[in-house]
Structures are given as structure tokens and as C-alpha cells.
Design a protein around this motif. Structure first.
Motif, short mmCIF file in Angstrom:
data_model
loop_
_atom_site.label_atom_id
_atom_site.label_comp_id
_atom_site.label_asym_id
_atom_site.label_seq_id
_atom_site.Cartn_x
_atom_site.Cartn_y
_atom_site.Cartn_z
N THR A 43 0.84 -1.20 0.00
CA THR A 43 0.00 0.00 0.00
C THR A 43 0.88 1.24 0.00
N ILE A 44 0.50 2.20 -0.82
CA ILE A 44 1.20 3.48 -0.89
C ILE A 44 0.22 4.58 -0.47
N THR A 45 0.67 5.44 0.42
CA THR A 45 -0.10 6.62 0.79
C THR A 45 0.76 7.85 0.55
N GLY A 46 0.13 9.00 0.52
CA GLY A 46 0.91 10.22 0.31
C GLY A 46 0.04 11.45 0.27
N THR A 101 -4.42 7.13 -1.31
CA THR A 101 -4.08 5.78 -0.88
C THR A 101 -4.19 4.87 -2.10
N LEU A 102 -3.16 4.04 -2.33
CA LEU A 102 -3.11 3.21 -3.52
C LEU A 102 -2.67 1.80 -3.15
N ALA A 103 -3.42 0.82 -3.61
CA ALA A 103 -3.05 -0.58 -3.42
C ALA A 103 -2.25 -1.04 -4.63
N LEU A 104 -1.04 -1.52 -4.40
CA LEU A 104 -0.18 -1.95 -5.50
C LEU A 104 -0.71 -3.26 -6.10
N PRO A 105 -0.65 -3.40 -7.42
CA PRO A 105 -1.05 -4.67 -8.05
C PRO A 105 -0.02 -5.76 -7.75
N ASP A 106 -0.47 -6.98 -7.73
CA ASP A 106 0.45 -8.09 -7.47
C ASP A 106 1.52 -8.19 -8.55
N GLU A 107 1.10 -8.01 -9.80
CA GLU A 107 2.05 -8.09 -10.92
C GLU A 107 1.72 -6.99 -11.92
N VAL A 220 3.94 2.30 2.67
CA VAL A 220 4.98 3.33 2.52
C VAL A 220 4.32 4.64 2.12
N ASP A 221 4.80 5.72 2.70
CA ASP A 221 4.29 7.05 2.37
C ASP A 221 5.18 7.69 1.31
N ILE A 222 4.56 8.13 0.21
CA ILE A 222 5.29 8.77 -0.89
C ILE A 222 4.61 10.10 -1.22
N PRO A 223 5.21 11.22 -0.85
CA PRO A 223 4.63 12.52 -1.21
C PRO A 223 4.80 12.80 -2.70
N LEU A 224 3.85 13.54 -3.27
CA LEU A 224 3.95 13.96 -4.67
C LEU A 224 4.60 15.34 -4.70
N LEU A 225 5.42 15.58 -5.70
CA LEU A 225 6.29 16.76 -5.72
C LEU A 225 5.93 17.68 -6.89
N GLU A 226 5.80 18.93 -6.60
CA GLU A 226 5.53 19.94 -7.63
C GLU A 226 6.85 20.60 -8.01
N THR A 227 7.57 19.97 -8.93
CA THR A 227 8.86 20.53 -9.31
C THR A 227 8.80 21.27 -10.64
#
Length: 644
Positions: A43-46, A101-107, A220-227
Motif C-alpha cells: 500500500t502506498i499513501t501520500g 491511498t493506492l493498493a499496488l497490483p500483485d504483478e 509506505v508514504d510517498i509525497p507527490l512533488l511539484e517541481t
């Protein structure tokens, strides 16, 4: 990066600043502190924050997606990840600020990449980012023509090098090679990167550590970046510091220096003393206005509340002026019970003098206090709106000629009156963004007021209106983009695509490369959409048809698809502006283009400074300006009916 082409307007900043969340402390280094074969992240959150002042105003539906990053790594600007390779997140908040919040696919079903340099071994690694995007093409995925807005990686605005942030890597088996850090060039995913082995399954890779860190926790927490496109905030600097930063960046990033013959040293010599003596926000903002005026580009905006309050909110009740082909300055509308009307000025009168100066000369000498202008016809439109404006309580001497030849003159005192500004710049804000009707002639009419409002619904609205007109038996279609000053260029290309049988690449975009030149960073194409219409088409333009509006009109000239009709060419301001947003001291919002559109074949700069010329130019006469009939619309109707 979402390509945004838009003329400057006063924009309200709707931002909620969120604290960035650090990656979990427990991690796996490049040398490996956790055995291969561990389950890896599931799972990814951010969170995300968008500081660019334009995006919160456009009525966008947003999404966050797990997206195949191979195209960016390979700098393949035509790459589009298929929907079955995308995984959508649950999102809360708005484009200004939110979380996911995002659930990663198995493959996953991404592009397999190879980093070991051994051609005999098959590629075995897939690389993804999580990213915010604007959904404006009708479904929930990132489609051809849509692009990532805020990804989870840091991309340098000039070099487009990937220099930090977070990616997600997936490998089918232990031991696949993957970059372990930045090489000597300071960029990730280049040939000089050191390598490490990946465990099987998902790994989150922190590109901000040296060496890169693998994170294998379940969540894991992954912030999104405005670059790319982030606000350049100089508001806490001194006047001179803010000016020096603005000038230094503009010297490098402004895309039309050669085409417009800009002398940056001369500009610095003229403007710096004005900034140095400024002791108030008003004086500083006027210095920046002088800077903007020295660069003939309507996309350079510097509208200041302070300047408007002190110098532009006083008027005499002349709501609208226009300049004829003969150079007459004609009064088109006068408000009752205000100084001009009380002095006997009427609609149809011709101004002959302003403060003792011939009216056209006075208009041409009117300072550009809100925005610059790319063309003479655009400049005169803006100057006509501000010619008679001034400080409340100040005087202006006017002389005029009535239709019967009699004359008048008076000294008028300005009162609170912003009608001329509202008339000139507020038209695109009134009414629905898409409006359509069947004209009595049997020709369908669609007005498109802009490409920067209700962007996630507008494409479908346009399709519905077009289909309804076709079903009703329209003999042709008139597309009215007068006063359409732009927005999302790919939304414009989607609407244009309903008149073409296939995709067609019409612009390449170049941006400063950080080494003194400009580099190719992508292209714009007419997007194939349905339903389509293959009958006669006319497009109506004026001096405020600009930016994405300019590009829409240009697209419709391809393959001689439509005739262009107008009093003037379109506005001719087409620089891309998303990475050119600034805040200066005193809350001054400044916009300066950074991207240059060119012909994909010849490399020639397109439209900027000229506009799209009408195939049928309707003369600007006093009689026509005062007529209750819309001469431009009538000319378009006549042209379509003559095609039968």
C-alpha cells in the motif's frame, strides 16, 4: 507536465500547505539489510500540494495514478501508458492540496527495462511513479493528450533531469540490476549510475539518499512533488532582491528573446534604478509594470491590486472604446449619469483629443499597467480599456466629434468607475463556457469562452452540443472563440479533434535547457475525438483570442479544415506559462512564458507576435462597430452558405 497556455488574469490563490511526510526510518540500504524475497510494499499513501496559482481555478477533476515511468526515463514524449498498466488511487482533497491511498497490483503491466548493460540478458525491471493528474478527456485514466502534473520524483525544470524523490521498482526475480545512486552527472537513470541488485517484487526507492535506499515495509508514504510548474515565490525578498531574481530567471527562460529582439542588459539598466528608488509597493509594482511593457508579449501579466486601486479605478463612464481602420477612436458605450454622459458624450462619438493630445496618439502612448501585448491590434485593445482610466478624483480633458459633425469639449473629473476594464476583460467570465444554438440560417453556432473553466466537463459538453446540432441538420458549424484567452491546450486540441479524421502533430515545444539554449520537451497534436463532423466550418477570432485559443484557431486551419473570420488576427500570444508563475513583494502576481511552440517540420516559431490571420477580414468601421448586427458572425454565415 500539463501544458498550460493562458493569458494573465487576476488569480486567487487557493492553497493549503501540508507538511511533507518523511519516508519511514526503517529501510533497506543499497547494500541490503533485509533479505531478498520479503513481501515488499503493498500500500502506498501520500499527500500533495499545488502552489501554481492557475490550476485551482480551472474546475478540474483530479486523479492519482501508479504510472509507468519508462517514457520519462527514455525521454519519449509520445509515450502513453495503456489503461491496464495504470492503477488508480483513492484521493481526497482538491488539486490545491490532498492525499491518496493506492493498493499496488500483485504483478504490474509496465515496460520492462534493463540497466545491466548486457544485451544478452532480457530486461526485467519495471519502474513506476505515483502522480497527480488532471482528467479532462472523459474517463478516469491518463489518456493520450493528458499528462502527469505532480509526480513522486523531482524533475529539474531546465534540464529535465531526475534528481530526487521516489520511484517504485518491480522485479520478477531476485538480483535484477537497478541504479544505486546518482552518477557524476547528478541525474538518475543515466549511463553513469552505479548499480545494485533488487529483490523480487515491489521496492520503493528513495532517490534522495546516497546511495539510494530501498524501502520494503508493507505500507509506505510517498509525497507527490511539484517541481515543474511550482510557484516561484519571491514575496519575502526585498524589492531589489526580488527584481534581481526575476530578471535572472527570465533572461534564461524567456523563449522569444531572439524573435522579439529583447535586450536584457538595456532592460536591466532602465528598470533597476526604478526598483532601487521604490519605497512603497505601488512604486515597486510600477517598476515591474515597466519591465513587462518592455517585452511585447500578452502572456506577460503583472496586474497589481495596488496599481489598480491607485491608478485605474477612476473613470468617466465611457464603457467601451474601439479604433477603426481609419484610426478613429470611437465611443461605443456610455453609462448614464456619469461624467461623460453629463458632458454630452454619446455612443458613436469620435474622441479627437485626450488631454490636448490627438486621441489615437494618446491611446498609443497609454502605459501598459496590467499586461504587455504581443501585437499592435492586441495592444490597442488593452490601451483602449485604460486610456481614460486614472486616479479617482483626477481630471481628464476630452474633445469629441458627434456624428453630425458638431464638436464638444470638457474637463471631466474621474469618479469610481471600472466599467471599461470589466467590459474589456470580463467578457470571457460571463455565461457558460460552452454555448450553442441553431441560427436562423440553418448553421450551427458554438461559442467556446475558454479552455480554463470546468475543464473536466467542457470536452463532453462540446461533444454533446456538436452532436445535437448535427442531428438537427446543421448546414455548417461556426466556432466562436472571440475573447477565448486560453487554458489547457490539449483540451483545445480535443475539441478541434472533432473536426479531423486522425491525430495530427502541429506544435513542438522548446524550453530553456540550463546551458544557454532551448531543448525539445514535447509536442502538441490534434487529438482524435468522436463524434466527428466533416461539413463546412468557420472560426471567429479577435484580438483577445489567445494562447490555447490561438492554437485552436491555428489547428482548425490545418488541411484547410476551416475558414477564419474576424476584424483582426487572433491575439498572437502562445508561450507556455505553467513554469513561469511568480509572487513578488506586495502580493504582486507575475506571469512570464517559458515554452516556445514551433513548427515540427521547419522549426519556425508559430503564431507568437502575429496571430492567426483571418481568411475573411471584416473591416473595422464606425458604422459596423455601432451596428446591432454581429458583422463577423454574418460574414461567417455568408461564407458557409456560399460553399453549398
Amino acid at each position: 507536465m500539463t501544458t498550460l497556455i493562458r493569458r494573465p488574469t487576476s488569480l486567487a490563490l487557493m492553497l493549503v500547505l501540508l507538511a511533507a511526510l518523511a519516508l519511514p526510518a526503517a529501510s533497506t540500504s543499497a547494500q541490503g539489510l533485509q533479505p531478498f524475497g520479503a513481501a515488499g510494499p503493498q500500500t502506498i499513501t501520500g499527500s500533495f500540494v499545488t502552489t501554481n496559482p492557475i490550476y485551482p481555478t480551472i474546475g478540474a477533476t483530479i486523479g492519482v495514478v501508479l504510472y509507468d515511468f519508462a517514457g520519462e526515463i527514455q525521454q519519449n514524449y509520445a509515450f502513453v501508458s495503456p489503461p491496464d498498466a495504470q492503477k488508480l488511487a483513492d484521493v481526497s482533497g482538491s488539486i490545491a492540496a490532498g492525499s491518496y491511498t493506492l493498493a499496488l497490483p500483485d504483478e504490474p503491466q509496465g515496460t520492462l527495462m534493463d540497466f545491466d548493460g548486457d544485451a544478452s540478458t532480457p530486461p526485467g525491471v519495471q519502474i513506476f511513479v505515483t502522480a497527480l493528474f488532471i482528467d479532462f478527456l472523459g474517463d478516469e485514466y491518463v489518456n493520450r493528450g493528458e499528462s502527469l502534473l505532480n509526480p513522486s520524483v523531482s524533475v529539474q525544470p531546465m534540464t529535465y533531469d531526475i534528481t530526487g524523490g521516489t520511484v517504485l521498482a518491480w522485479a520478477a526475480q531476485d538480483g535484477e540490476q537497478f541504479p544505486a545512486g546518482l552518477g557524476a552527472d547528478g541525474a538518475a537513470f543515466t549511463e553513469d549510475d552505479p548499480l545494485m541488485e533488487l529483490p523480487a517484487g515491489w521496492s520503493v526507492v528513495d532517490l534522495d539518499t546516497a546511495p539510494f535506499t530501498l524501502v520494503r515495509e508493507k505500507s509506505v508514504d510517498i509525497p507527490l512533488l511539484e517541481t515543474l510548474g511550482a510557484l516561484n515565490d519571491y514575496s519575502n525578498l526585498t524589492y531589489i532582491e526580488a527584481w534581481q531574481n526575476l530578471l535572472a530567471r527570465t533572461r534564461v527562460t524567456y523563449p522569444f528573446t531572439e524573435e522579439k529582439g529583447i535586450d536584457w542588459d538595456a532592460i536591466e539598466v532602465e528598470v533597476t534604478p526604478l526598483v532601487e528608488i521604490a519605497t512603497t509597493d505601488l512604486e515597486f509594482h510600477l517598476a515591474i509594470a515597466r519591465f513587462g511593457e518592455l517585452i511585447p508579449d500578452t502572456h506577460i501579466g503583472y496586474a497589481s491590486v495596488t496599481v489598480m486601486q491607485n491608478l485605474l479605478l477612476g473613470g468617466v463612464g465611457v464603457e467601451q472604446l474601439a479604433v477603426t481602420d481609419d484610426g478613429e477612436v470611437v465611443v461605443l458605450s456610455v453609462l448614464k449619469n456619469l461624467p461623460a454622459a453629463k458632458a454630452g458624450i454619446e455612443a458613436g462619438d469620435v474622441l479627437t483629443k485626450v488631454d490636448g493630445t490627438p486621441a489615437l496618439q494618446a491611446l498609443d502612448e497609454t502605459p501598459m499597467l496590467l499586461t504587455s501585448a504581443s501585437t499592435l491590434h492586441g495592444r490597442r485593445f488593452i490601451q483602449a480599456a485604460t486610456l481614460l482610466q486614472g486616479a479617482i478624483g483626477s481630471d481628464v480633458q476630452l474633445a469629441w466629434r458627434h456624428e453630425d459633425g458638431t464638436t464638444g469639449s470638457a474637463t471631466l473629473t474621474r469618479v469610481p468607475d471600472a466599467s471599461s476594464l470589466l467590459s474589456a476583460f470580463g467578457g470571457g467570465l460571463l455565461g457558460p463556457v460552452i454555448d450553442a444554438q441553431m441560427l436562423p440560417s440553418g448553421i450551427g453556432y458554438i461559442s467556446v469562452k475558454g479552455f480554463a473553466e470546468e475543464v473536466s466537463a467542457a470536452n463532453n459538453w462540446f461533444a454533446d452540443e456538436l452532436e445535437a446540432l448535427v442531428d438537427e441538420g446543421a448546414q455548417g458549424i461556426i466556432l466562436d472563440v472571440r475573447d477565448n484567452s486560453g487554458g489547457l491546450v490539449n483540451l483545445a486540441m480535443a475539441e478541434a479533434g472533432r473536426f479531423f479524421p486522425d491525430y495530427e502533430r502541429i506544435f513542438d515545444f522548446y524550453y530553456a535547457d540550463g546551458a544557454g539554449g532551448f531543448a525539445y520537451r514535447g509536442f502538441i497534436e490534434i487529438l482524435m475525438e468522436t463524434p466527428t463532423y466533416d461539413g463546412p466550418v468557420a472560426v471567429l477570432v479577435n484580438e483577445m483570442t489567445g494562447s490555447a485559443g490561438d492554437m485552436f484557431a491555428y489547428a482548425m486551419t490545418q488541411q484547410d479544415r476551416a475558414i477564419i473570420v474576424g476584424h483582426t488576427p487572433s491575439g498572437g500570444f502562445t508561450g507556455e506559462v505553467s513554469d513561469g508563475q511568480y509572487t513578488l513583494p506586495g502580493g504582486l502576481q507575475v506571469q512570464i512564458p517559458t515554452g516556445r511552440p514551433v513548427d515540427p517540420v521547419t522549426g519556425e516559431t508559430l503564431i507568437e507576435g502575429t496571430g492567426v490571420a483571418p481568411d475573411i477580414r471584416v473591416p473595422i468601421t464606425r458604422e459596423g462597430l455601432l451596428s446591432p448586427e454581429d458583422e463577423v458572425l454574418q460574414a461567417a454565415e455568408d461564407a458557409i452558405l456560399a460553399m453549398e
